[in-house]
Design a protein around this motif. Structure first.
Motif, PDB file in Angstrom:
ATOM      1  N   ILE A  76       0.838  -1.198   0.000  1.00 22.91           N
ATOM      2  CA  ILE A  76       0.000   0.000   0.000  1.00 22.91           C
ATOM      3  C   ILE A  76       0.876   1.252   0.000  1.00 22.91           C
ATOM      4  N   TYR A  77       0.472   2.231  -0.800  1.00 19.99           N
ATOM      5  CA  TYR A  77       1.207   3.485  -0.904  1.00 19.99           C
ATOM      6  C   TYR A  77       0.262   4.667  -0.665  1.00 19.99           C
ATOM      7  N   LEU A  78       0.722   5.585   0.178  1.00 18.50           N
ATOM      8  CA  LEU A  78      -0.049   6.791   0.471  1.00 18.50           C
ATOM      9  C   LEU A  78       0.406   7.906  -0.456  1.00 18.50           C
ATOM     10  N   CYS A  79      -0.531   8.648  -1.016  1.00 16.05           N
ATOM     11  CA  CYS A  79      -0.223   9.748  -1.921  1.00 16.05           C
ATOM     12  C   CYS A  79      -0.879  11.030  -1.408  1.00 16.05           C
ATOM     13  N   PHE A  80      -0.133  12.117  -1.428  1.00 11.61           N
ATOM     14  CA  PHE A  80      -0.735  13.394  -1.058  1.00 11.61           C
ATOM     15  C   PHE A  80      -0.025  14.531  -1.782  1.00 11.61           C
ATOM     16  N   GLY A  81      -0.691  15.687  -1.812  1.00  8.32           N
ATOM     17  CA  GLY A  81      -0.105  16.845  -2.456  1.00  8.32           C
ATOM     18  C   GLY A  81      -1.168  17.790  -2.963  1.00  8.32           C
ATOM     19  N   GLN A  82      -0.823  18.519  -4.043  1.00  4.28           N
ATOM     20  CA  GLN A  82      -1.792  19.441  -4.614  1.00  4.28           C
ATOM     21  C   GLN A  82      -2.193  18.963  -5.997  1.00  4.28           C
ATOM     22  N   SER A  83      -2.500  19.852  -6.936  1.00  4.41           N
ATOM     23  CA  SER A  83      -3.230  19.435  -8.137  1.00  4.41           C
ATOM     24  C   SER A  83      -2.523  18.410  -9.006  1.00  4.41           C
ATOM     25  N   ASN A  84      -1.198  18.447  -9.078  1.00  9.73           N
ATOM     26  CA  ASN A  84      -0.531  17.457  -9.919  1.00  9.73           C
ATOM     27  C   ASN A  84      -0.628  16.045  -9.353  1.00  9.73           C
ATOM     28  N   MET A  85      -0.681  15.904  -8.037  1.00  4.90           N
ATOM     29  CA  MET A  85      -0.914  14.577  -7.469  1.00  4.90           C
ATOM     30  C   MET A  85      -2.404  14.246  -7.485  1.00  4.90           C
TER      31      MET A  85
ATOM     32  N   VAL B  12       1.793 -10.343  -5.829  1.00  2.65           N
ATOM     33  CA  VAL B  12       1.821  -9.055  -5.122  1.00  2.65           C
ATOM     34  C   VAL B  12       0.765  -8.122  -5.707  1.00  2.65           C
ATOM     35  N   LYS B  13      -0.039  -7.543  -4.824  1.00  7.86           N
ATOM     36  CA  LYS B  13      -1.004  -6.517  -5.204  1.00  7.86           C
ATOM     37  C   LYS B  13      -0.486  -5.153  -4.758  1.00  7.86           C
ATOM     38  N   VAL B  14      -0.960  -4.116  -5.430  1.00  5.81           N
ATOM     39  CA  VAL B  14      -0.566  -2.745  -5.086  1.00  5.81           C
ATOM     40  C   VAL B  14      -1.828  -1.928  -4.836  1.00  5.81           C
ATOM     41  N   GLY B  15      -1.843  -1.197  -3.735  1.00  6.65           N
ATOM     42  CA  GLY B  15      -2.986  -0.354  -3.400  1.00  6.65           C
ATOM     43  C   GLY B  15      -2.575   1.098  -3.218  1.00  6.65           C
ATOM     44  N   ILE B  16      -3.400   1.998  -3.740  1.00  9.65           N
ATOM     45  CA  ILE B  16      -3.142   3.439  -3.653  1.00  9.65           C
ATOM     46  C   ILE B  16      -4.217   4.100  -2.796  1.00  9.65           C
ATOM     47  N   ILE B  17      -3.781   5.009  -1.926  1.00 10.07           N
ATOM     48  CA  ILE B  17      -4.700   5.893  -1.207  1.00 10.07           C
ATOM     49  C   ILE B  17      -4.238   7.313  -1.488  1.00 10.07           C
ATOM     50  N   ASN B  18      -5.052   8.080  -2.199  1.00 13.53           N
ATOM     51  CA  ASN B  18      -4.648   9.409  -2.646  1.00 13.53           C
ATOM     52  C   ASN B  18      -5.555  10.475  -2.051  1.00 13.53           C
TER      53      ASN B  18
END
Length: 282
Positions: free
Chosen positions: A28-37, A105-111
């Motif tokens: 699992i990967y956490l994503c954060f930021g502004q408009s480009n993310m 392996v699975k990949v999960g995104i939380i944005n």
């Protein structure tokens, strides 16, 4: 004495159940930021087909238009942020990972990202004062995250930890902090809070930070890139993702869909290299 023994057995069963419920092969990967993310480019037909079911997104708000509900996993067809956002680096980050990782392996995104925000929005102790002086359009986006994007990211991450393992954090932010020499320290505060709140270790939780639209692409905020590139001096496990040759659009702030695909693949290439895996070139 008998009650104590029963309590110990009960707790042991709970721990064993939790251990079995958490899949070590669900990254699992956490994503954060502004408009480009967040995802500024309109996704195209090629972005919505052939999405591997091993690539998942956790919905962070209820999206009836996508038939998605908060806190649940779905095959990661864009949009991966909110209900009406576009293509982001997270899309081709995940696609590139699953194409290069073992089949089990699975990949999960939380944005959780908010266009136009400063890094101050993710400071859990002082974000309210920042939001209170922000434009209405930004406040409205913040409301979609129940008024607290940082806490929303943490809450969703805790749900995700019940089924998988957080392997890293992706960030793309800085346009609204252009010229801010304290930016690296502000990012470190957010990063440290995430580590603490989610019981993660810095040594096993890399932070990948992308450059803004480059000077060669006429980037309006390219002067921020030298500051972004100093982030590893403040956070030992931070790594910078180059935006060189990533196509931009006419506003000189955002990437095109092609630019996001290339940038996302670079995030993945770095993460794979940190895991000792070389990117497979077709």
């Amino acid at each position: 004495m008998q009650f104590k023994i029963i309590s110990i057995i009960f707790l042991s069963v709970l721990l064993i159940t939790k251990a079995f419920a958490q899949d070590k092969n669900f990254h699992i990967y956490l994503c954060f930021g502004q408009s480009n993310m967040e995802g500024h480019a309109k996704f195209e037909a090629q972005d919505t087909v052939n999405v591997n079911e091993r690539f998942k997104v956790m919905e962070t708000i209820n999206c009836p238009n996508l038939n998605r509900t908060i806190g649940n996993w779905y095959t990661a067809k864009p949009p991966l942020t909110r209900c009406h956002t576009g293509l982001s680096p997270a899309d081709y980050f995940g696609r590139t990972l699953v194409a290069n990782l073992p089949k089990n392996v699975k990949v999960g995104i939380i944005n959780v990202s908010v266009g136009g925000c400063k890094i101050e929005l993710f400071n859990k102790d002082n974000f309210e004062s920042y939001v209170s002086t922000s434009p209405n359009w930004l406040q409205n986006m913040v409301k979609e995250y129940d008024g607290n994007p940082y806490q929303k990211l943490v809450d969703m991450a805790k749900i995700a930890q019940k089924s998988g393992v957080i392997k890293g954090i992706l960030m793309h932010q800085g346009e609204s902090n252009t010229g801010d020499t304290l930016w690296t320290k502000k990012v470190k505060l957010v990063y440290n809070n995430l580590l603490k709140d989610l019981k993660l270790e810095e040594s096993t939780t890399p932070l990948l930070a992308g450059e803004l639209v480059s000077a060669e692409q006429g980037g309006a905020c390219a002067s921020m890139n030298p500051i972004i590139n100093t982030l590893p001096q403040t956070i030992k496990n931070a790594h910078i993702i180059s935006s060189k040759d990533c196509e931009a659009v006419s506003d000189h702030l955002h990437f095109s869909a092609a630019g996001y695909r290339k940038l996302g693949a670079r995030y993945a290439e770095k993460m794979l290299s940190l895991q000792g895996i070389r990117l497979q070139v077709e």
